[in-house]
Write a protein that holds these residues in place. Structure first.
Motif, PDB file in Angstrom:
ATOM      1  N   GLU A   1      51.667   9.184  34.353  1.00 25.92           N
ATOM      2  CA  GLU A   1      50.898   8.015  34.811  1.00 25.92           C
ATOM      3  C   GLU A   1      50.939   7.929  36.340  1.00 25.92           C
ATOM      4  OE1 GLU A   1      52.094   4.308  33.030  1.00 25.92           O
ATOM      5  OE2 GLU A   1      50.033   3.560  33.120  1.00 25.92           O
ATOM      6  N   SER A   2      52.076   8.260  36.905  1.00 26.10           N
ATOM      7  CA  SER A   2      52.193   8.250  38.365  1.00 26.10           C
ATOM      8  C   SER A   2      51.274   9.297  38.990  1.00 26.10           C
ATOM      9  CB  SER A   2      53.652   8.519  38.764  1.00 26.10           C
ATOM     10  OG  SER A   2      53.758   8.640  40.163  1.00 26.10           O
ATOM     11  N   GLU A   3      51.228  10.481  38.395  1.00 26.11           N
ATOM     12  CA  GLU A   3      50.420  11.566  38.965  1.00 26.11           C
ATOM     13  C   GLU A   3      48.938  11.223  38.982  1.00 26.11           C
ATOM     14  OE1 GLU A   3      53.202  15.450  37.760  1.00 26.11           O
ATOM     15  OE2 GLU A   3      51.614  14.742  36.403  1.00 26.11           O
ATOM     16  N   VAL A   4      48.435  10.547  37.955  1.00 23.04           N
ATOM     17  CA  VAL A   4      46.998  10.290  37.932  1.00 23.04           C
ATOM     18  C   VAL A   4      46.610   9.277  39.009  1.00 23.04           C
ATOM     19  CG1 VAL A   4      46.992   8.459  36.177  1.00 23.04           C
ATOM     20  CG2 VAL A   4      45.014   9.978  36.406  1.00 23.04           C
TER      21      VAL A   4
ATOM     22  N   ASN B   1      56.679  -3.050  34.415  1.00 20.90           N
ATOM     23  CA  ASN B   1      56.988  -2.385  33.149  1.00 20.90           C
ATOM     24  C   ASN B   1      58.493  -2.203  33.007  1.00 20.90           C
ATOM     25  OD1 ASN B   1      56.087  -0.930  30.694  1.00 20.90           O
ATOM     26  ND2 ASN B   1      57.026   0.834  31.717  1.00 20.90           N
ATOM     27  N   ASN B   2      59.146  -1.873  34.118  1.00 21.57           N
ATOM     28  CA  ASN B   2      60.579  -1.616  34.057  1.00 21.57           C
ATOM     29  C   ASN B   2      61.417  -2.885  34.021  1.00 21.57           C
ATOM     30  OD1 ASN B   2      60.857   1.402  34.168  1.00 21.57           O
ATOM     31  ND2 ASN B   2      59.521   1.075  35.937  1.00 21.57           N
ATOM     32  N   LYS B   3      60.781  -4.029  34.137  1.00 22.70           N
ATOM     33  CA  LYS B   3      61.488  -5.302  33.981  1.00 22.70           C
ATOM     34  C   LYS B   3      61.398  -5.839  32.559  1.00 22.70           C
ATOM     35  CE  LYS B   3      61.132  -6.646  38.833  1.00 22.70           C
ATOM     36  NZ  LYS B   3      60.463  -7.495  39.848  1.00 22.70           N
TER      37      LYS B   3
ATOM     38  N   GLY C   1      56.645  10.908  30.842  1.00 24.18           N
ATOM     39  CA  GLY C   1      56.080  10.099  31.915  1.00 24.18           C
ATOM     40  C   GLY C   1      54.578   9.905  31.827  1.00 24.18           C
ATOM     41  N   GLU C   2      53.967  10.315  30.702  1.00 22.79           N
ATOM     42  CA  GLU C   2      52.527  10.085  30.550  1.00 22.79           C
ATOM     43  C   GLU C   2      52.235   8.589  30.571  1.00 22.79           C
ATOM     44  OE1 GLU C   2      54.377  11.858  28.515  1.00 22.79           O
ATOM     45  OE2 GLU C   2      53.658  13.936  28.606  1.00 22.79           O
TER      46      GLU C   2
ATOM     47  N   PRO D   1      58.349   5.379  37.168  1.00 26.00           N
ATOM     48  CA  PRO D   1      59.708   4.971  37.566  1.00 26.00           C
ATOM     49  C   PRO D   1      59.686   3.799  38.548  1.00 26.00           C
ATOM     50  CG  PRO D   1      59.502   7.359  37.610  1.00 26.00           C
ATOM     51  CD  PRO D   1      58.120   6.816  37.397  1.00 26.00           C
ATOM     52  N   ALA D   2      60.652   2.907  38.388  1.00 23.70           N
ATOM     53  CA  ALA D   2      60.731   1.734  39.275  1.00 23.70           C
ATOM     54  C   ALA D   2      60.896   2.149  40.730  1.00 23.70           C
ATOM     55  CB  ALA D   2      61.888   0.840  38.827  1.00 23.70           C
TER      56      ALA D   2
END
Length: 609
Positions: free
Chosen positions: A173-176, A225-227, A237-238, A242-243
């Motif tokens: 998700e980060s990469e896109v 999301n991380n909360k 990781g799709e 990461p926070a």
């Protein structure tokens, strides 16, 4: 030259100038064959292909599908019987358009080898195409998470070929989001600097808006999301960022939004400071000399029109048989605060439960945020120079108590009008409002705009300057720069006519974006990225945020009483949508279609699927 486009695609490009790209056309046999050399040897044809791409990138909530507004907490369906909506579909507003991405990549191959254009023009057209590809990825990512990034590859298959080389795994998700932002960085210097006609084509400022929006989406996903008690993620990781990456995305969002803000090319429109409601309407809806809208889906008669006005105009103002398909609901109306009171709840009864009597139907809305009447037609508002009467019935004083009398729409008795032609009503009658309000935002005032024969040229803004300001506010807030965050937030509030805040929270941003961008395809995605959707639309009948509400105005019949002829209001559950909205954890990401997995086993499913 290698053949890049099928004949069907070329035909579509030529006829598809700013069209919506109807897939049926692809199934038609072409009656004229045009070679790739002819397409890329003529700048007009190159523009036609680009126009086709522009016509294929309208997704999500929009005026081309007015019922989309009734799914959330902005509007309710008035057309016929109840909608019975409760759950959200697994594929709601899901985009998986690798056909378009492939077509754009084909276009890039042909463009780069074309001899008809000089280098600068080729780079400018390439930048537009790559922006539209980045926009496509963004719309996929916000529904599905990380998806395969194919770059400039144009997949070709021939019998016997090893197809595993064509099967790309999902990105993270980060990469896109990072890819989208990088694409904008690479193309931006080749895009135009000036506003385009009716904001229909992208320029560098619109591209930067996409980068800023992608960055703030990614930042908020990494943050909120991380909360969650159980963050939504996949092991690869799709889904899930990461926070630790939140800060870099917020920093990019702030810097990019400030580039747009400081460009001097656009501004918060304030052409009618003495009428802030009208000012807000015109800032968003009037194309001529517009200084706020950066990129829009434009419409033009003949051929390219939209039926939102026809479908949603009040019955009293209708020019054809269509009208009142949907109307804004009380939930949204009450989220517009009062100028001197942040609590926007309408005061229809006193602390003892007695009616509060108003001299006019508009009086209950006095001192509301002016954007309310710039966005929504209220009972007694003026539209196209005439009053829009919304009257559910009469409240008749009998024996010390008020008795409700309603009639068929448009009926009167000796006391005057009983129920307005416009409603609101609770029966299943078609073409009669059931929420107590009509849309104003995106409702076209042009004569003939609500007829079937003509429809409307009203555009649909995708990026406007106010979003740049609120992205800057949000990013600064998340980075701990309260002073800058409040300063930007107050710019938007000041234009609206509201008092400045001296401190702020996330709830202030949620509130501001809710009312500033009503009906502009932000609400659903905002609540998802902040991980608030499952809390606000929790499916509970005890949760007023999950239930849709209506406001019914009544004329008071009490001869001899000082309240005779005044107005009272009933708040009530919206009869045409009886079920609470239920956004489940699985709805944070669309489901992956099984056919996609069958074709590419490297695509993994999303959580909860």
């Amino acid at each position: 030259m290698k053949k890049l486009f099928s004949n069907k695609f070329i035909l579509l490009a030529l006829v598809g100038l700013l069209s919506t790209g109807c897939n049926d056309i692809l199934d038609q046999d072409p009656d004229k064959i045009i070679t790739d050399e002819q397409v890329f040897g003529d700048e007009i044809m190159i523009n036609s292909v680009l126009a086709n791409f522009y016509g294929r990138v309208q997704w999500g909530q929009s005026t081309s599908d007015g019922y989309g507004y009734t799914l959330l907490d902005e509007a309710g369906k008035s057309d016929g019987g109840p909608d019975n909506i409760q759950n959200y579909a697994d594929d709601l507003w899901r985009i998986y358009d690798y056909t378009l991405i492939r077509n754009i990549n084909q276009f890039l191959v042909g463009l780069r080898s074309a001899n008809a254009l000089n280098a600068d023009k080729k780079l400018a057209y390439e930048a537009e195409a790559r922006f539209l590809r980045a926009w496509t990825y963004f719309n996929m990512a916000r529904g599905l998470g990380g998806m395969p990034i194919v770059g400039d590859d144009v997949f070709e298959y021939s019998p016997g070929k090893d197809i595993t080389a064509l099967q790309y795994a999902r990105s993270t998700e980060s990469e896109v989001y990072t890819y989208i932002m990088k694409e904008i960085d690479e193309i931006n210097e080749h895009l135009g600097d000036s506003p385009t006609i009716n904001a229909a084509r992208i320029n560098k400022w619109g591209a930067l808006m996409l980068k800023a929006r992608a960055a703030v989406y990614a930042g908020s996903l990494a943050n909120y999301n991380n909360k969650m008690a159980s963050p939504i993620k996949t092991t690869g990781g799709e889904v899930g960022i990461p926070a630790s990456e939140a800060q870099k995305f917020y920093e990019a969002a702030l810097a990019t939004a400030e580039q747009v803000i400081n460009s001097g090319k656009y501004q918060l429109s304030l052409k009618k400071p003495d009428d802030l409601s009208r000012n807000f309407y015109e800032a968003i809806n009037i194309k001529e000399n517009n200084v706020e809208v950066i990129w829009a889906r434009d419409y033009k008669y003949p051929g390219q029109t939209v039926d939102f006005t026809k479908n949603n105009i009040p019955a009293s103002h209708a020019e054809d048989i269509d009208r009142a398909y949907a109307g804004p609901i009380l939930n949204l109306v009450e989220d517009f605060e009062y100028i001197n009171d942040r609590d926007g709840v309408l005061k229809n009864k006193d602390n003892q439960g007695n009616y509060i009597f108003y001299d006019t139907p508009l009086a209950i809305f006095q001192d509301k945020d002016p954007r309310l009447e710039g966005s929504i037609i209220l009972p007694g508002s003026i539209f196209k120079g005439e009053v829009v009467t919304l009257q559910a019935g009469q409240k008749i004083l009998q024996g010390g108590a008020y008795v409700t009398k309603i009639g068929q729409p448009g009926t009167s008795d000796g006391n005057g009008l009983i129920t307005s032609t416009n409603g609101p009503i609770t029966s299943n009658l078609q073409y009669v409002n059931k929420s107590g309000f009509f849309f104003r935002k995106f409702l076209d005032e042009t004569p003939g705009a609500s007829t079937r024969g003509r429809n409307s040229e009203m555009w649909f803004p995708r990026f406007r300057f106010a979003e740049a300001v609120l992205i800057a506010s949000e990013a600064a807030f998340e980075l701990g720069n309260q002073g800058k965050a409040i300063g930007y937030l107050n710019q938007v509030r000041s234009r609206a006519g509201l008092n400045a805040l001296t401190n702020m929270s996330l709830n202030d941003l949620v509130q501001e974006r809710r009312v500033e961008f009503a009906f502009e395809d932000h609400r659903y995605w905002d609540l998802k990225r902040w991980r608030l959707a499952d809390k606000i639309w929790n499916g509970s009948t005890q949760n007023p945020d999950a239930i849709q509400y209506a406001l019914f105005p009544y004329k008071v019949v009490a001869p001899g009483s000082p309240n005779h002829g005044k107005w009272v209001f009933d708040k009530q559950p919206f009869s045409n949508s009886p079920n609470p909205r239920f956004f489940q954890m699985k709805n944070y990401y669309n489901f992956i279609h099984q056919d996609w997995i069958n074709n590419n086993p490297k695509i993994i499913r999303n959580p909860y699927q």
